[in-house]
Design a protein around this motif. Structure first.
Motif, PDB file in Angstrom:
ATOM      1  N   ASN A 119       0.762  -1.102  -0.049  1.00  0.00           N
ATOM      2  CA  ASN A 119      -0.059  -0.044  -0.277  1.00  0.00           C
ATOM      3  C   ASN A 119       0.866   1.313   0.192  1.00  0.00           C
ATOM      4  N   GLU A 120       0.442   2.152  -0.623  1.00  0.00           N
ATOM      5  CA  GLU A 120       1.183   3.612  -0.890  1.00  0.00           C
ATOM      6  C   GLU A 120       0.499   4.509   0.017  1.00  0.00           C
ATOM      7  N   LYS A 121       1.399   5.311   0.933  1.00  0.00           N
ATOM      8  CA  LYS A 121       0.946   6.134   2.091  1.00  0.00           C
ATOM      9  C   LYS A 121       0.658   7.354   1.073  1.00  0.00           C
ATOM     10  N   SER A 122      -0.429   7.875   1.386  1.00  0.00           N
ATOM     11  CA  SER A 122      -1.305   9.187   1.004  1.00  0.00           C
ATOM     12  C   SER A 122      -1.341   8.819  -0.638  1.00  0.00           C
ATOM     13  N   GLY A 123      -1.624   7.750  -1.321  1.00  0.00           N
ATOM     14  CA  GLY A 123      -1.728   7.582  -2.569  1.00  0.00           C
ATOM     15  C   GLY A 123      -2.756   6.291  -2.927  1.00  0.00           C
ATOM     16  N   GLY A 124      -2.932   6.021  -4.300  1.00  0.00           N
ATOM     17  CA  GLY A 124      -3.779   4.965  -4.648  1.00  0.00           C
ATOM     18  C   GLY A 124      -3.148   4.078  -5.344  1.00  0.00           C
ATOM     19  N   ARG A 125      -1.881   3.956  -5.603  1.00  0.00           N
ATOM     20  CA  ARG A 125      -1.227   3.009  -6.420  1.00  0.00           C
ATOM     21  C   ARG A 125      -0.743   1.622  -5.541  1.00  0.00           C
ATOM     22  N   HIS A 126      -1.868   1.126  -5.147  1.00  0.00           N
ATOM     23  CA  HIS A 126      -1.526  -0.046  -4.254  1.00  0.00           C
ATOM     24  C   HIS A 126      -1.356  -1.296  -5.147  1.00  0.00           C
ATOM     25  N   GLN A 127      -0.625  -2.017  -4.837  1.00  0.00           N
ATOM     26  CA  GLN A 127       0.047  -3.335  -5.674  1.00  0.00           C
ATOM     27  C   GLN A 127      -0.530  -4.639  -4.860  1.00  0.00           C
ATOM     28  N   SER A 128      -0.974  -5.541  -5.487  1.00  0.00           N
ATOM     29  CA  SER A 128      -1.187  -6.844  -4.878  1.00  0.00           C
ATOM     30  C   SER A 128      -1.074  -7.974  -5.871  1.00  0.00           C
ATOM     31  N   PHE A 129      -0.477  -9.253  -5.178  1.00  0.00           N
ATOM     32  CA  PHE A 129      -0.500 -10.517  -6.109  1.00  0.00           C
ATOM     33  C   PHE A 129      -0.777 -11.725  -5.069  1.00  0.00           C
ATOM     34  N   THR A 130      -0.865 -12.741  -5.771  1.00  0.00           N
ATOM     35  CA  THR A 130      -1.414 -14.005  -5.013  1.00  0.00           C
ATOM     36  C   THR A 130      -0.403 -15.079  -5.234  1.00  0.00           C
ATOM     37  N   VAL A 131      -0.170 -15.799  -3.890  1.00  0.00           N
ATOM     38  CA  VAL A 131       0.996 -16.769  -4.000  1.00  0.00           C
ATOM     39  C   VAL A 131       0.075 -18.160  -3.765  1.00  0.00           C
ATOM     40  N   GLU A 132       0.237 -19.213  -4.641  1.00  0.00           N
ATOM     41  CA  GLU A 132      -0.539 -20.466  -4.448  1.00  0.00           C
ATOM     42  C   GLU A 132       0.193 -21.231  -3.619  1.00  0.00           C
ATOM     43  N   SER A 133      -0.336 -22.234  -3.010  1.00  0.00           N
ATOM     44  CA  SER A 133       0.048 -23.396  -2.257  1.00  0.00           C
ATOM     45  C   SER A 133       1.257 -24.157  -2.787  1.00  0.00           C
ATOM     46  N   GLU A 134       1.078 -24.110  -4.231  1.00  0.00           N
ATOM     47  CA  GLU A 134       2.249 -25.107  -4.902  1.00  0.00           C
ATOM     48  C   GLU A 134       3.610 -24.229  -4.910  1.00  0.00           C
ATOM     49  N   ASP A 135       3.318 -23.053  -4.911  1.00  0.00           N
ATOM     50  CA  ASP A 135       4.396 -22.086  -5.161  1.00  0.00           C
ATOM     51  C   ASP A 135       5.394 -22.081  -3.798  1.00  0.00           C
ATOM     52  N   ILE A 136       4.748 -22.451  -2.859  1.00  0.00           N
ATOM     53  CA  ILE A 136       5.484 -22.325  -1.329  1.00  0.00           C
ATOM     54  C   ILE A 136       5.949 -23.637  -1.089  1.00  0.00           C
ATOM     55  N   VAL A 137       5.226 -24.702  -1.469  1.00  0.00           N
ATOM     56  CA  VAL A 137       5.753 -25.982  -1.564  1.00  0.00           C
ATOM     57  C   VAL A 137       7.002 -26.318  -2.252  1.00  0.00           C
ATOM     58  N   ARG A 138       7.108 -25.549  -3.591  1.00  0.00           N
ATOM     59  CA  ARG A 138       8.369 -25.648  -4.246  1.00  0.00           C
ATOM     60  C   ARG A 138       9.465 -24.660  -3.906  1.00  0.00           C
ATOM     61  N   ALA A 139       9.268 -24.102  -2.817  1.00  0.00           N
ATOM     62  CA  ALA A 139      10.236 -23.135  -2.259  1.00  0.00           C
ATOM     63  C   ALA A 139      11.885 -23.730  -2.351  1.00  0.00           C
ATOM     64  N   LYS A 140      12.661 -22.957  -2.978  1.00  0.00           N
ATOM     65  CA  LYS A 140      14.144 -23.134  -3.077  1.00  0.00           C
ATOM     66  C   LYS A 140      14.762 -23.685  -1.771  1.00  0.00           C
ATOM     67  N   VAL A 141      15.412 -24.897  -1.435  1.00  0.00           N
ATOM     68  CA  VAL A 141      16.283 -24.918  -0.370  1.00  0.00           C
ATOM     69  C   VAL A 141      17.515 -24.256  -0.552  1.00  0.00           C
ATOM     70  N   ILE A 142      17.862 -23.655   0.662  1.00  0.00           N
ATOM     71  CA  ILE A 142      19.136 -23.024   0.753  1.00  0.00           C
ATOM     72  C   ILE A 142      20.197 -24.194   1.522  1.00  0.00           C
ATOM     73  N   ASN A 143      21.330 -24.360   1.076  1.00  0.00           N
ATOM     74  CA  ASN A 143      22.279 -25.247   1.686  1.00  0.00           C
ATOM     75  C   ASN A 143      23.402 -24.352   1.993  1.00  0.00           C
ATOM     76  N   GLU A 144      24.015 -23.739   1.246  1.00  0.00           N
ATOM     77  CA  GLU A 144      25.304 -23.135   1.353  1.00  0.00           C
ATOM     78  C   GLU A 144      25.039 -21.707   1.063  1.00  0.00           C
ATOM     79  N   LEU A 145      25.923 -20.749   2.282  1.00  0.00           N
ATOM     80  CA  LEU A 145      25.619 -19.257   2.049  1.00  0.00           C
ATOM     81  C   LEU A 145      26.664 -18.927   1.302  1.00  0.00           C
ATOM     82  N   LYS A 146      26.494 -17.830   0.424  1.00  0.00           N
ATOM     83  CA  LYS A 146      27.722 -17.252  -0.402  1.00  0.00           C
ATOM     84  C   LYS A 146      27.685 -15.739   0.217  1.00  0.00           C
ATOM     85  N   VAL A 147      28.013 -15.475   1.494  1.00  0.00           N
ATOM     86  CA  VAL A 147      28.343 -14.377   2.203  1.00  0.00           C
ATOM     87  C   VAL A 147      29.734 -14.128   2.425  1.00  0.00           C
ATOM     88  N   LYS A 148      30.268 -12.835   2.001  1.00  0.00           N
ATOM     89  CA  LYS A 148      31.878 -12.863   2.429  1.00  0.00           C
ATOM     90  C   LYS A 148      31.909 -11.809   3.451  1.00  0.00           C
TER      91      LYS A 148
END
Length: 148
Positions: A119-148
């Protein structure tokens, strides 16, 4: 949690290509869903293609019914993030900002979807999207971190 958020944000890959919304020169995308140690990570991006700055008021995550029949009570369950990494409150004109949201693991029951609203503060350009159950079930597993 902080390191994982940092590594996903730094890597900046788009694994989910079919979820997002675009209107009024504002594009709100889900770039990826990740999982690690019972936590879910949502990588989102706000792209402002207009010259007017977009001021973010709040972002809500709620589980709602897919189809709402007439004269029925709408039941929605709000899901609160544990942490938000690089939470952008202002997106300047012709710029984009990325944010990581961290949640306890959850699943979506049949017949329901996760609705993400920006939601936009003092405006009307609100955005929304939907996420299905299948998308959450197919979440990518993180094994190794790439942080220096």
């Amino acid at each position: 949690m902080q390191l994982i958020n940092k590594s996903i944000h730094k890597e900046n890959k788009r694994h989910v290509k079919h979820i997002g919304s675009k209107a009024f020169g504002i594009q709100y995308l889900l770039r990826g869903i990740y999982t690690h140690n019972g936590l879910l990570y949502f990588h989102t991006q706000v792209r402002n293609q207009s010259n007017v700055p977009f001021e973010v008021d709040f972002v809500t995550f709620k589980i709602v019914d897919k189809k709402v029949m007439k004269r029925t009570a709408i039941q929605e369950q709000i899901v609160f993030p544990l942490r938000a990494y690089n939470y952008a409150t202002l997106v300047a004109g012709n710029k984009d900002e990325r944010t990581m949201f961290t949640f306890d693991k959850f699943t979506i029951p049949a017949g329901k979807v996760l609705v993400v609203e920006l939601n936009e503060k003092s405006g009307g350009r609100h955005q929304s999207f939907t996420v299905e159950s299948e998308d959450i079930v197919r979440a990518k597993v993180i094994n190794e971190l790439k942080v220096k």
